[in-house]
Structures are given as C-alpha cells and as structure tokens.
Design a protein around this motif. Structure first.
Motif, PDB file in Angstrom:
ATOM      1  N   GLU A   1       0.836  -1.195   0.000  1.00 19.78           N
ATOM      2  CA  GLU A   1       0.000   0.000   0.000  1.00 19.78           C
ATOM      3  C   GLU A   1       0.875   1.250   0.000  1.00 19.78           C
ATOM      4  O   GLU A   1       2.022   1.205   0.442  1.00 19.78           O
ATOM      5  CB  GLU A   1      -0.912  -0.008   1.231  1.00 19.78           C
ATOM      6  N   PRO A   2       0.316   2.360  -0.482  1.00 22.26           N
ATOM      7  CA  PRO A   2       1.063   3.617  -0.400  1.00 22.26           C
ATOM      8  C   PRO A   2       1.335   3.997   1.048  1.00 22.26           C
ATOM      9  O   PRO A   2       0.592   3.605   1.954  1.00 22.26           O
ATOM     10  CB  PRO A   2       0.143   4.636  -1.078  1.00 22.26           C
TER      11      PRO A   2
ATOM     12  N   LEU B   1      -0.437   8.190 -11.421  1.00 20.93           N
ATOM     13  CA  LEU B   1      -0.725   6.765 -11.639  1.00 20.93           C
ATOM     14  C   LEU B   1      -1.657   6.676 -12.846  1.00 20.93           C
ATOM     15  O   LEU B   1      -2.541   7.523 -12.997  1.00 20.93           O
ATOM     16  CB  LEU B   1      -1.415   6.161 -10.401  1.00 20.93           C
TER      17      LEU B   1
ATOM     18  N   VAL C   1       4.919   5.798  -7.764  1.00 22.74           N
ATOM     19  CA  VAL C   1       3.789   6.728  -7.643  1.00 22.74           C
ATOM     20  C   VAL C   1       4.141   7.833  -6.638  1.00 22.74           C
ATOM     21  O   VAL C   1       3.871   9.014  -6.874  1.00 22.74           O
ATOM     22  CB  VAL C   1       2.511   5.983  -7.204  1.00 22.74           C
TER      23      VAL C   1
ATOM     24  N   TRP D   1      -3.760  -4.078  -9.086  1.00 26.17           N
ATOM     25  CA  TRP D   1      -3.331  -3.616  -7.755  1.00 26.17           C
ATOM     26  C   TRP D   1      -2.183  -4.458  -7.195  1.00 26.17           C
ATOM     27  O   TRP D   1      -1.460  -4.004  -6.312  1.00 26.17           O
ATOM     28  CB  TRP D   1      -4.510  -3.600  -6.772  1.00 26.17           C
TER      29      TRP D   1
ATOM     30  N   TRP E   1       4.232   1.414  -5.897  1.00 26.79           N
ATOM     31  CA  TRP E   1       3.841   2.599  -5.122  1.00 26.79           C
ATOM     32  C   TRP E   1       5.013   3.522  -4.836  1.00 26.79           C
ATOM     33  O   TRP E   1       4.819   4.725  -4.614  1.00 26.79           O
ATOM     34  CB  TRP E   1       3.124   2.189  -3.827  1.00 26.79           C
TER      35      TRP E   1
END
Ligand code: MN3
Length: 201
Positions: free
Chosen positions: A91-92, A161, A194, A186, A191
């Motif tokens: 996850e970010p 993104l 991003v 996903w 990330w």
C-alpha cells in the motif's frame, strides 16, 4: 531528435500471473513501438521534430491527430511501464497515503473509485490518479491515447498513476473481463514510483 522505445524495466514475464508475458511482449514490442514509429513519421521533416514529447503534448490541440494519438501513446506507455513492478502490491505510505485518505476517505475507497473510472471508460482509454492545480488528488479517465497533461483534456492535471484499459492490455489473458484485469493491477503497482511522481520527482 527521433523518439525511441524505452526498454521495459523488467522481464516480459515479471508481472505474471497478474499480467501475462505474451501480453507484455506484444504490448511493448508491437503497440508501444508502433506509437513511437508513427510519432517519428508524423514529426519528421517538420518544425516539431526538435520539440520534446512533453511540449508536443502540452500543445496537442495545435497538432495533427497523428501527433495526438501517437504522442499520447508514447507518453502514456512510457509512464505506465514504470508504474508496474513485480512483487509490488503493497500500500502507499507517508505523504501519498495521507493525500489519498484525505481525497478519497481510505485506500480501499480510492481503489473502488479508480476501478469505477477504469471500468466505465467506454471503449479504449485510460484511468488516472492526478494532482490538480490546487495540489489535491483527483481521479479521471481519458479516451484513446489522451492524457490529463494535454491542453484539450476535460480534466487537466499531473498524472501520478495510470492504467491502460485498451483491450490490447488485457484481452489475451482476461478476454472481456476488464474488472478482473483492474483487480489484478493492484498486485503490480509500484507505489514507490507513484510516490516519486507525487513528490514531483
Ligand atoms: Mn496500451
């Protein structure tokens, strides 16, 4: 200055099983290569030959459809490959995670809204997460090879993104199941990249 096809930063099979090797090979080696070749043909012998891809895109409304489609195709795919990575899917974190939570409520809600933009884009196009002029994140989608950096974009912003939802991006493995491809995406989002874009790097 001729435009060139960038190397993929990983092997064709690196994103298996989420994005299959054959799709990556054709997508990069045929589709992206064609955008580069057609863009070079479109600017060859014109005053645009010396312009950067970013300049062409920023003023794309002044140029031919060939430059819009192939310049967009070249920029979008060069951006897209870098956003993917094997064994990604975490996850970010940090400032990016905070901005996502602030704009969309939670990471889960963000994924739902981004997925809706990607699913409901009719025909060929892209879904984007962008930084707006106000510094806030927003989701958009564009048709064909347009992107939010183009002066003619309905919603202009700085993409951090993007997801290619052309059938050529998923049809071999997922056939008509675009939502399954979006769910799989996903698992391979880089990330860290991003976050670099979010930080303006
Ligand atoms: Mn594509």
């Amino acid at each position: 200055m001729a435009f060139t096809l960038p190397e993929l930063p990983y092997a064709f099979d690196a994103l298996e099983p989420h994005i299959d090797a054959r799709t990556m090979e054709i997508h990069h080696g045929k589709h992206h290569a064609a955008y580069v070749n057609n863009l070079n043909a479109a600017v060859q012998g014109t005053a645009l030959e010396s312009q950067s891809l970013e300049d062409l895109i920023a003023h794309v409304s002044q140029h031919t459809p060939a430059i819009r489609n192939n310049g967009g195709g070249h920029w979008n795919h060069s951006f897209f490959w870098e956003l993917l990575a094997p064994n990604a899917g975490a996850e970010p974190e940090g400032a990016l995670a905070d901005a996502i939570n602030q704009a969309f409520g939670s990471f889960s809600d963000f994924k739902t809204q981004f997925g809706q933009a990607a699913t409901t884009r009719f025909g060929s196009g892209w879904a984007w997460l962008n930084v707006g002029a106000d510094g806030k994140l927003f989701i958009s989608s564009t048709p064909n090879q347009d992107n939010p950096l183009m002066d003619l974009a309905e919603h202009k912003g700085r993409p951090i993104l993007g997801l290619d939802v052309w059938e050529h991006a998923y049809y071999l493995h997922y056939q008509n199941r675009r939502p399954d491809y979006i769910t799989a995406f996903w698992n391979v989002v880089n990330w860290n990249k991003v976050a670099e874009h979010f930080a303006g790097k």
